[in-house]
Design a protein around this motif. Structure first.
Motif, PDB file in Angstrom:
ATOM      1  N   PHE A  91     108.786 -64.908 -14.973  1.00 22.17           N
ATOM      2  CA  PHE A  91     107.803 -63.644 -14.461  1.00 22.17           C
ATOM      3  C   PHE A  91     107.231 -65.221 -13.133  1.00 22.17           C
ATOM      4  O   PHE A  91     106.463 -64.414 -11.923  1.00 22.17           O
ATOM      5  CB  PHE A  91     106.608 -63.449 -14.997  1.00 22.17           C
ATOM      6  N   LEU A  92     106.694 -65.981 -13.289  1.00 26.79           N
ATOM      7  CA  LEU A  92     105.858 -67.358 -12.771  1.00 26.79           C
ATOM      8  C   LEU A  92     107.086 -67.259 -11.572  1.00 26.79           C
ATOM      9  O   LEU A  92     105.810 -67.379  -9.858  1.00 26.79           O
ATOM     10  CB  LEU A  92     105.578 -68.172 -12.768  1.00 26.79           C
ATOM     11  N   TYR A  93     108.501 -67.097 -11.435  1.00 27.44           N
ATOM     12  CA  TYR A  93     109.017 -67.947 -10.362  1.00 27.44           C
ATOM     13  C   TYR A  93     109.820 -67.146  -9.540  1.00 27.44           C
ATOM     14  O   TYR A  93     110.252 -67.509  -8.556  1.00 27.44           O
ATOM     15  CB  TYR A  93     109.604 -68.979 -10.707  1.00 27.44           C
ATOM     16  N   ASN A 111     109.479 -63.910   6.016  1.00 24.36           N
ATOM     17  CA  ASN A 111     109.959 -64.698   4.669  1.00 24.36           C
ATOM     18  C   ASN A 111     110.502 -66.556   5.310  1.00 24.36           C
ATOM     19  O   ASN A 111     110.496 -67.272   3.986  1.00 24.36           O
ATOM     20  CB  ASN A 111     111.458 -63.452   4.593  1.00 24.36           C
ATOM     21  N   ILE A 139     101.683 -65.462   0.399  1.00 20.81           N
ATOM     22  CA  ILE A 139     103.220 -65.525  -0.522  1.00 20.81           C
ATOM     23  C   ILE A 139     103.069 -64.976  -1.436  1.00 20.81           C
ATOM     24  O   ILE A 139     104.473 -63.950  -1.084  1.00 20.81           O
ATOM     25  CB  ILE A 139     103.130 -66.925  -0.033  1.00 20.81           C
ATOM     26  N   ILE A 154     105.788 -72.206   1.742  1.00 23.01           N
ATOM     27  CA  ILE A 154     106.413 -73.495   0.331  1.00 23.01           C
ATOM     28  C   ILE A 154     106.788 -74.857   0.242  1.00 23.01           C
ATOM     29  O   ILE A 154     106.398 -75.546  -0.715  1.00 23.01           O
ATOM     30  CB  ILE A 154     107.071 -72.642  -0.698  1.00 23.01           C
ATOM     31  N   ILE A 165     109.692 -57.429  -2.968  1.00 22.45           N
ATOM     32  CA  ILE A 165     110.497 -55.903  -4.367  1.00 22.45           C
ATOM     33  C   ILE A 165     110.381 -55.348  -4.575  1.00 22.45           C
ATOM     34  O   ILE A 165     111.335 -54.801  -5.107  1.00 22.45           O
ATOM     35  CB  ILE A 165     110.388 -57.362  -5.409  1.00 22.45           C
ATOM     36  N   CYS A 180     107.009 -67.989   5.105  1.00 21.81           N
ATOM     37  CA  CYS A 180     106.923 -68.105   4.234  1.00 21.81           C
ATOM     38  C   CYS A 180     107.485 -69.595   3.018  1.00 21.81           C
ATOM     39  O   CYS A 180     106.713 -70.335   2.229  1.00 21.81           O
ATOM     40  CB  CYS A 180     106.898 -67.066   2.720  1.00 21.81           C
ATOM     41  N   LEU A 195     107.524 -68.368 -17.567  1.00 17.97           N
ATOM     42  CA  LEU A 195     107.790 -68.748 -16.417  1.00 17.97           C
ATOM     43  C   LEU A 195     108.632 -67.828 -16.270  1.00 17.97           C
ATOM     44  O   LEU A 195     108.883 -68.205 -13.889  1.00 17.97           O
ATOM     45  CB  LEU A 195     108.583 -69.902 -17.013  1.00 17.97           C
ATOM     46  N   ILE A 217     113.472 -65.222  -4.955  1.00 18.36           N
ATOM     47  CA  ILE A 217     113.847 -64.126  -4.217  1.00 18.36           C
ATOM     48  C   ILE A 217     113.027 -64.571  -2.584  1.00 18.36           C
ATOM     49  O   ILE A 217     114.429 -64.126  -2.107  1.00 18.36           O
ATOM     50  CB  ILE A 217     113.123 -63.147  -5.035  1.00 18.36           C
ATOM     51  N   LEU A 218     112.165 -64.628  -2.636  1.00 19.12           N
ATOM     52  CA  LEU A 218     111.268 -64.650  -1.097  1.00 19.12           C
ATOM     53  C   LEU A 218     112.203 -66.131  -0.332  1.00 19.12           C
ATOM     54  O   LEU A 218     112.794 -65.694   0.702  1.00 19.12           O
ATOM     55  CB  LEU A 218     109.975 -65.148  -1.382  1.00 19.12           C
ATOM     56  N   TYR A 230     100.150 -60.997 -11.770  1.00 18.64           N
ATOM     57  CA  TYR A 230     101.375 -62.660 -10.709  1.00 18.64           C
ATOM     58  C   TYR A 230     100.459 -63.417 -10.297  1.00 18.64           C
ATOM     59  O   TYR A 230     100.427 -64.789 -10.482  1.00 18.64           O
ATOM     60  CB  TYR A 230     101.950 -61.687  -9.750  1.00 18.64           C
ATOM     61  N   PRO A 289     110.294 -63.835  -8.327  1.00 14.78           N
ATOM     62  CA  PRO A 289     109.975 -63.808  -6.962  1.00 14.78           C
ATOM     63  C   PRO A 289     109.325 -64.724  -5.521  1.00 14.78           C
ATOM     64  O   PRO A 289     110.077 -63.868  -5.220  1.00 14.78           O
ATOM     65  CB  PRO A 289     108.011 -62.889  -6.923  1.00 14.78           C
ATOM     66  N   ILE A 290     109.212 -65.858  -6.497  1.00 12.75           N
ATOM     67  CA  ILE A 290     109.277 -67.086  -4.992  1.00 12.75           C
ATOM     68  C   ILE A 290     110.640 -67.076  -4.623  1.00 12.75           C
ATOM     69  O   ILE A 290     110.726 -67.493  -3.296  1.00 12.75           O
ATOM     70  CB  ILE A 290     108.787 -68.053  -5.392  1.00 12.75           C
TER      71      ILE A 290
END
Lengths: 270, 304
Positions: free
Chosen positions: A21-23, A236, B136, A243, B144, A239, A19, A28-29, B180, A25-26
């Motif tokens: 890993f999935l979340y 950013n 996105i 989201i 990153i 995006c 989880l 941080i963006l 990913y 990056p988003i």
């Protein structure tokens, strides 16, 4: 004795890592979209500067508007066609060309987008159609109606058929039985299908690139051409807005399915 | 007279509109791809020849037919650029799918072992990123992985490296991006089969003295094979034709076939070669596609 806990430490660790890993990056963006600094990687304090920049970027706004229009229209047509498809495949017993039909339906789910995009473009060129809003809408409808069909079909498959049969035994004709009994029961799946079609359309870069014409770029096409030139803080912000929009859509979808008391977990998410 | 029977006729009627739509916008276009793959590029509008003009008369049509050739396919087979692109696409798809299975299985397994109430929550958590835009999510990784991005900052701060590592434009970045983006596609079918499995079977095996790894290999894994198959196909097929991820994250010295097709089409304006590349790609994917269709059909149409 074995009921103490079926969860081992390994299970918990892999779930948590997965989880994260999935979340991450988003997340941080999203955080960086509020960064005041022009350098994407240096933190310069909180700011809405890049949102301002986006709302003053005419070309980007136009592309966003185009994307929303395409997404709403194609999702609506796709939901209609997809629901009809699902009903036909799960309630119609046999009809000529049924195998071909379901074949045509499942293939686009995994078909590489470059193939779908190219083939549709060649069709539009052969038909001499003017490329723009309508060609992209048709292309997206073709792709997303298959997803809608699968979502609705899995819901239809889990329904108890005796309800429909009871309605018909009580004198409803099939159409009326469908409208009065089946439709309310599959409504959550139809709503979920619309939402899925909407986000898939909003998201698509490859098929839109092939099928659009000059002057009608969608948001992903604009974002893609900017991203190729390097990371820009404005992207950013855009995006994050996308989201946010999708998050609202998901909340509405889950509320809709909650309201009509879904039985157990909805079967296939795909 | 069962109700089902009576239901059949309106259902057949309902199928008409989507059927016609799919034939027109999914099946027929492949005919055009095939036809243009047999044509040659031309500096014209549209940029290929021959153009079939039904009004031009029989002789002109015959001439147009005669002008079709398989030269584009010869080019694809003989030019290393394309052969390498196909080989690379398949290699990347195999490796990425293996990685996805390796990473996705423990997550799906963990999900299936959660208490029932938490399973629904975990499922939503896995699906949500799939709903946020594909582009996105790739872009988030560029943030990153770039030269002065977060990953390098962390690695430098922890003194794990002495100077920034080049991540972008490497295969590593591409694999990260693929894993990913496709992870939910692997996790969900795996979870679906694992969650349906009777826990009694595993318990019986361990009661009879099997160590945990043996329980896993002899009971759990074989029983989850349908899910493994669905997950593998759901990832492998689109990855072979992937364009966006290798384009944005991998280096430009070796291309995947999706990128080659894109270049031929948008940069070189060579529609016939792009079409031929699409046909070959389709042929390469035919067997996995048919397998996937059978699986999907069995799952959806013969009751779950």
């Amino acid at each position: 004795m074995h009921n103490i806990s079926r969860l081992s430490r390994f299970n918990i660790a892999s779930l948590a890592l997965g989880l994260a890993f999935l979340y991450l990056p988003i997340i941080i963006l999203v955080i960086y979209s509020f960064n005041a600094s022009r350098l994407v990687t240096v933190w310069g304090g909180w700011s809405l500067r890049w949102y301002h920049e986006f709302f003053n970027d005419r070309a980007m706004i136009e592309a966003a508007w185009m994307s929303v229009k395409v997404a709403v229209s194609s999702a609506t047509i796709a939901t209609l066609l997809g629901t009809l498809t699902a009903v036909a495949l799960s309630r119609g017993e046999r009809f000529r060309g049924r195998t071909l039909f379901s074949g045509m339906l499942y293939a686009p789910l995994v078909m590489p987008e470059v193939i779908t995009g190219l083939s549709l473009l060649l069709l539009f060129v052969a038909l001499n159609a003017e490329r723009g809003f309508w060609t992209v809408t048709i292309a997206h409808t073709t792709l997303t109606m298959c997803f809608v069909a699968v979502v609705v079909q899995s819901r239809l498959g889990s329904l108890d058929r005796s309800l429909e049969e009871a309605a018909m035994d009580l004198g409803c004709n099939p159409v009326r039985a469908f409208v009065a009994v089946t439709l309310p029961l599959i409504a959550p799946a139809i709503v979920a299908g619309w939402m899925l079609a909407f986000t898939l359309s909003l998201d698509d870069l490859v098929i839109a690139s092939f099928t659009t014409g000059p002057g009608s770029a969608t948001l992903p096409i604009r974002i893609y051409s900017e991203v190729r030139l390097g990371v820009k803080p404005e992207i950013n912000a855009i995006c994050t807005l996308v989201i946010g929009l999708i998050a609202v859509v998901i909340v509405i979808a889950s509320l809709a399915s909650k309201l009509s008391s879904s039985q157990g977990e909805s079967a296939a998410p795909l | 007279m069962s109700g089902r029977r009576i239901f059949a006729r309106p259902a057949r009627f309902a199928a008409m509109a989507p059927y016609v739509w799919m034939v027109l916008f999914f099946l027929v276009p492949f005919g055009f791809v095939l036809k243009i793959s047999l044509s040659q590029t031309a500096i014209a509008q549209p940029p290929y020849e021959p153009v079939f003009d039904l009004t031009a008369g029989w002789e002109a049509l015959k001439a147009a037919f005669a002008a079709l050739s398989i030269d584009n396919f010869r080019l694809l087979v003989s030019d290393d650029l394309y052969v390498f692109a196909y080989v690379r696409s398949l290699t990347v798809a195999f490796a990425a799918t293996a990685l996805l299975l390796l990473i996705g299985y423990p997550i799906a397994y963990g999900m299936a072992r959660l208490p029932k109430r938490w399973q629904a929550v975990a499922m939503v958590l896995v699906i949500v990123p799939f709903w946020t835009s594909f582009l996105i999510r790739i872009y988030a990784w560029i943030n990153i992985l770039q030269h002065d991005g977060l990953l390098n900052q962390i690695l430098l701060a922890l003194h794990l490296v002495s100077q920034p590592v080049v991540w972008l434009s490497t295969d590593t970045a591409m694999y990260i991006g693929i894993v990913y983006s496709y992870l939910p596609f692997m996790i969900l079918p795996l979870y679906a089969t694992l969650a349906k499995m009777e826990p009694v079977l595993e318990e019986a095996a361990s009661d009879l003295g099997a160590p945990p790894w043996q329980v896993f290999w002899l009971i759990t894994f074989p029983l989850s094979l349908p899910g493994v198959g669905a997950g593998v196909l759901l990832c492998f097929i689109p990855i072979v034709g992937e364009f966006v991820i290798p384009d944005l994250l991998a280096g430009s010295n070796s291309l995947m076939i999706g990128q080659t097709l894109w270049l031929e089409f948008f940069t070189n304006k060579d529609w016939p070669v792009a079409s031929a590349a699409a046909i070959v790609l389709l042929v390469v994917l035919l067997v996995p596609l048919l397998l996937y269709e059978r699986l999907q059909k069995r799952q959806l149409e013969q009751g779950r």
